[in-house]
Design a protein around this motif. Sequence first.
Motif, PDB file in Angstrom:
ATOM      1  N   LEU A 121      -2.956  -2.810 -37.761  1.00 37.97           N
ATOM      2  CA  LEU A 121      -3.867  -3.737 -37.108  1.00 37.97           C
ATOM      3  C   LEU A 121      -3.470  -3.805 -35.635  1.00 37.97           C
ATOM      4  N   PRO A 122      -4.403  -3.665 -34.719  1.00 35.75           N
ATOM      5  CA  PRO A 122      -4.043  -3.623 -33.300  1.00 35.75           C
ATOM      6  C   PRO A 122      -3.489  -4.947 -32.782  1.00 35.75           C
ATOM      7  N   THR A 123      -2.524  -4.843 -31.882  1.00 30.35           N
ATOM      8  CA  THR A 123      -2.004  -6.006 -31.177  1.00 30.35           C
ATOM      9  C   THR A 123      -2.921  -6.347 -30.006  1.00 30.35           C
ATOM     10  N   LEU A 124      -2.570  -7.423 -29.312  1.00 32.19           N
ATOM     11  CA  LEU A 124      -3.338  -7.797 -28.121  1.00 32.19           C
ATOM     12  C   LEU A 124      -3.299  -6.685 -27.080  1.00 32.19           C
ATOM     13  N   ASP A 125      -2.116  -6.072 -26.887  1.00 35.42           N
ATOM     14  CA  ASP A 125      -2.008  -4.973 -25.913  1.00 35.42           C
ATOM     15  C   ASP A 125      -2.799  -3.752 -26.371  1.00 35.42           C
ATOM     16  N   ASP A 126      -2.764  -3.453 -27.684  1.00 32.60           N
ATOM     17  CA  ASP A 126      -3.558  -2.339 -28.213  1.00 32.60           C
ATOM     18  C   ASP A 126      -5.042  -2.569 -27.940  1.00 32.60           C
ATOM     19  N   MET A 127      -5.472  -3.801 -28.191  1.00 33.52           N
ATOM     20  CA  MET A 127      -6.872  -4.135 -27.983  1.00 33.52           C
ATOM     21  C   MET A 127      -7.256  -3.943 -26.520  1.00 33.52           C
ATOM     22  N   ARG A 128      -6.393  -4.389 -25.629  1.00 33.37           N
ATOM     23  CA  ARG A 128      -6.664  -4.268 -24.201  1.00 33.37           C
ATOM     24  C   ARG A 128      -6.821  -2.802 -23.796  1.00 33.37           C
ATOM     25  N   ALA A 136     -10.388   1.822 -22.306  1.00 33.24           N
ATOM     26  CA  ALA A 136     -10.808   3.202 -22.608  1.00 33.24           C
ATOM     27  C   ALA A 136     -12.297   3.259 -22.915  1.00 33.24           C
ATOM     28  N   ALA A 137     -12.787   2.303 -23.709  1.00 31.96           N
ATOM     29  CA  ALA A 137     -14.204   2.289 -24.069  1.00 31.96           C
ATOM     30  C   ALA A 137     -15.082   1.981 -22.857  1.00 31.96           C
ATOM     31  N   LYS A 138     -14.619   1.081 -21.984  1.00 35.82           N
ATOM     32  CA  LYS A 138     -15.397   0.749 -20.783  1.00 35.82           C
ATOM     33  C   LYS A 138     -15.480   1.948 -19.839  1.00 35.82           C
ATOM     34  N   ILE A 139     -14.396   2.703 -19.733  1.00 41.20           N
ATOM     35  CA  ILE A 139     -14.425   3.924 -18.920  1.00 41.20           C
ATOM     36  C   ILE A 139     -15.458   4.899 -19.483  1.00 41.20           C
ATOM     37  N   PHE A 169      -8.897  -3.216  -5.382  1.00 40.84           N
ATOM     38  CA  PHE A 169      -8.489  -4.024  -6.533  1.00 40.84           C
ATOM     39  C   PHE A 169      -9.646  -4.851  -7.064  1.00 40.84           C
ATOM     40  N   GLU A 170     -10.455  -5.366  -6.153  1.00 45.27           N
ATOM     41  CA  GLU A 170     -11.615  -6.163  -6.554  1.00 45.27           C
ATOM     42  C   GLU A 170     -12.600  -5.338  -7.377  1.00 45.27           C
ATOM     43  N   LEU A 171     -12.759  -4.076  -7.017  1.00 42.98           N
ATOM     44  CA  LEU A 171     -13.720  -3.193  -7.687  1.00 42.98           C
ATOM     45  C   LEU A 171     -13.152  -2.512  -8.923  1.00 42.98           C
ATOM     46  N   ALA A 172     -11.833  -2.537  -9.085  1.00 48.05           N
ATOM     47  CA  ALA A 172     -11.192  -1.791 -10.177  1.00 48.05           C
ATOM     48  C   ALA A 172     -11.612  -2.316 -11.544  1.00 48.05           C
ATOM     49  N   MET A 173     -11.809  -1.426 -12.475  1.00 51.03           N
ATOM     50  CA  MET A 173     -12.146  -1.812 -13.841  1.00 51.03           C
ATOM     51  C   MET A 173     -11.021  -2.647 -14.457  1.00 51.03           C
ATOM     52  N   ASP A 174      -9.781  -2.304 -14.113  1.00 54.13           N
ATOM     53  CA  ASP A 174      -8.622  -3.053 -14.586  1.00 54.13           C
ATOM     54  C   ASP A 174      -7.798  -3.479 -13.369  1.00 54.13           C
ATOM     55  N   ARG A 175      -8.201  -4.577 -12.757  1.00 51.89           N
ATOM     56  CA  ARG A 175      -7.546  -5.032 -11.524  1.00 51.89           C
ATOM     57  C   ARG A 175      -6.060  -5.308 -11.750  1.00 51.89           C
ATOM     58  N   GLU A 211     -23.674   2.969  -7.745  1.00 53.17           N
ATOM     59  CA  GLU A 211     -23.356   2.099  -6.616  1.00 53.17           C
ATOM     60  C   GLU A 211     -21.928   1.555  -6.720  1.00 53.17           C
ATOM     61  N   TRP A 212     -21.480   1.273  -7.931  1.00 52.09           N
ATOM     62  CA  TRP A 212     -20.118   0.797  -8.146  1.00 52.09           C
ATOM     63  C   TRP A 212     -19.111   1.859  -7.677  1.00 52.09           C
ATOM     64  N   ASP A 213     -19.347   3.104  -8.068  1.00 50.26           N
ATOM     65  CA  ASP A 213     -18.444   4.188  -7.668  1.00 50.26           C
ATOM     66  C   ASP A 213     -18.487   4.420  -6.156  1.00 50.26           C
ATOM     67  N   ARG A 214     -19.669   4.308  -5.589  1.00 52.03           N
ATOM     68  CA  ARG A 214     -19.785   4.504  -4.139  1.00 52.03           C
ATOM     69  C   ARG A 214     -19.006   3.424  -3.387  1.00 52.03           C
TER      70      ARG A 214
END
Length: 427
Positions: A334-341, A346-349, A383-389, A365-368
Amino acid sequence: MATQMEAAKRGEITEAMQAVARKENLPAEEIRARVARGTVVIPKNVHHHSIDPEGVGQGLKTKINVNLGISKDCANIDSELDKVRKALEMKAEAIMDLSNYGKTALFREKLIEMSPAMIGTVPMYDAIGYLGKKLEAITAKEFLAVVEKHARDGVDFMTIHAGLNRRTVEHFKRNSRLTNIVSRGGSLLYAWMELNHAENPFYEYFDEVLNICAEHDVTLSLGDACRPGSIADATDASQIEELIVLGELTQRAWDRNVQVMIEGPGHMTLNEIQANVLLEKKLCHGAPFYVLGPLVTDVAPGYDHITSAIGGAISGAAGADFLCYVTPAEHLRLPTLDDMREGIIAAKIAAHAADLAKGIPGAAEWDRAMSTARQALDWNKMFELAMDREKAERYRQESAPALDDSCTMCGEMCSMRLMNKFVSHEL
């Protein structure tokens, strides 16, 4: 009260359709038309009052789902609620409660009450614990009672493995598989059918399932009991036979104004993914496709968030609409909190990479904006734009450069820094 599909067919634009249109930067009328055709779903149970509606399907951003829930070995509700809070903080669009032991109703109640994300369940997982009976002793009516309980509780979409009928079972028996049936719900139903020498109750009484879904506006997520659990079993007779049945059930659901998603594989090699998306869209009449991965190799336990992200990006680019995240713990625990994160990132990427390929409005536009910030060596903006700030900031802090306008990889030889001195950009 009308379902979203019924309202759409009548030409009515609901508040949920308007909310989705705003998020997707599309005309509300276009969202209505796609819901009416069944190519977009808006999972929103009439009893889920905290929801912030999302659309899944044709021409919309690729959404992700996070699996959570208590089990016999890990039955701590508070730790699972911590995961829920983190998943919501990370903007997951959906959470599936896969609880199968203990106080499942209490966890589900708390989850639905606090969650703006759409909530899914697999009632088959809950049946044994909720009813307190052995699998073979459960009746068809009791299975349906669990479905109704989840609907009344406010679940927005339910995985129902209605495609595993007796005909599909015969295909499975005649065509051997390396890993048999790996779907938990599918294997339980297969065992029930064999023990009772009976038809799948969700297939036999599909009209009753539709009655429940129509009353509470639950979106059906038609489960793939015969999804491949290894690349050796991908795109075989059992999988395709079940997909044909799911296409037939989709039409029956639409006739009752019930929204439908189709679940898909599983495990398969890169070169099979596009064909599988095409098959689903053809056989299931354009209904949104919800995929688990797919995992593109079987040999990376501990890294299956990566194997699934590769498959998810390719399937999304090919037309899949909804990605179920996979964590590094897949197949192991069963995944831990860190596993879930890690699984969420990975899925958002994968989802965003797919949106870029599909040309979804706003994706590029986000990538630009990130590239502009990189060229300007504007670390705060990056950092503001990063998927994982959080991770991006931590990495920079852990290895601070001598020069603020560079990083410890290149230092004075930073190409951005050098070129900014000689080339003027008007971006």
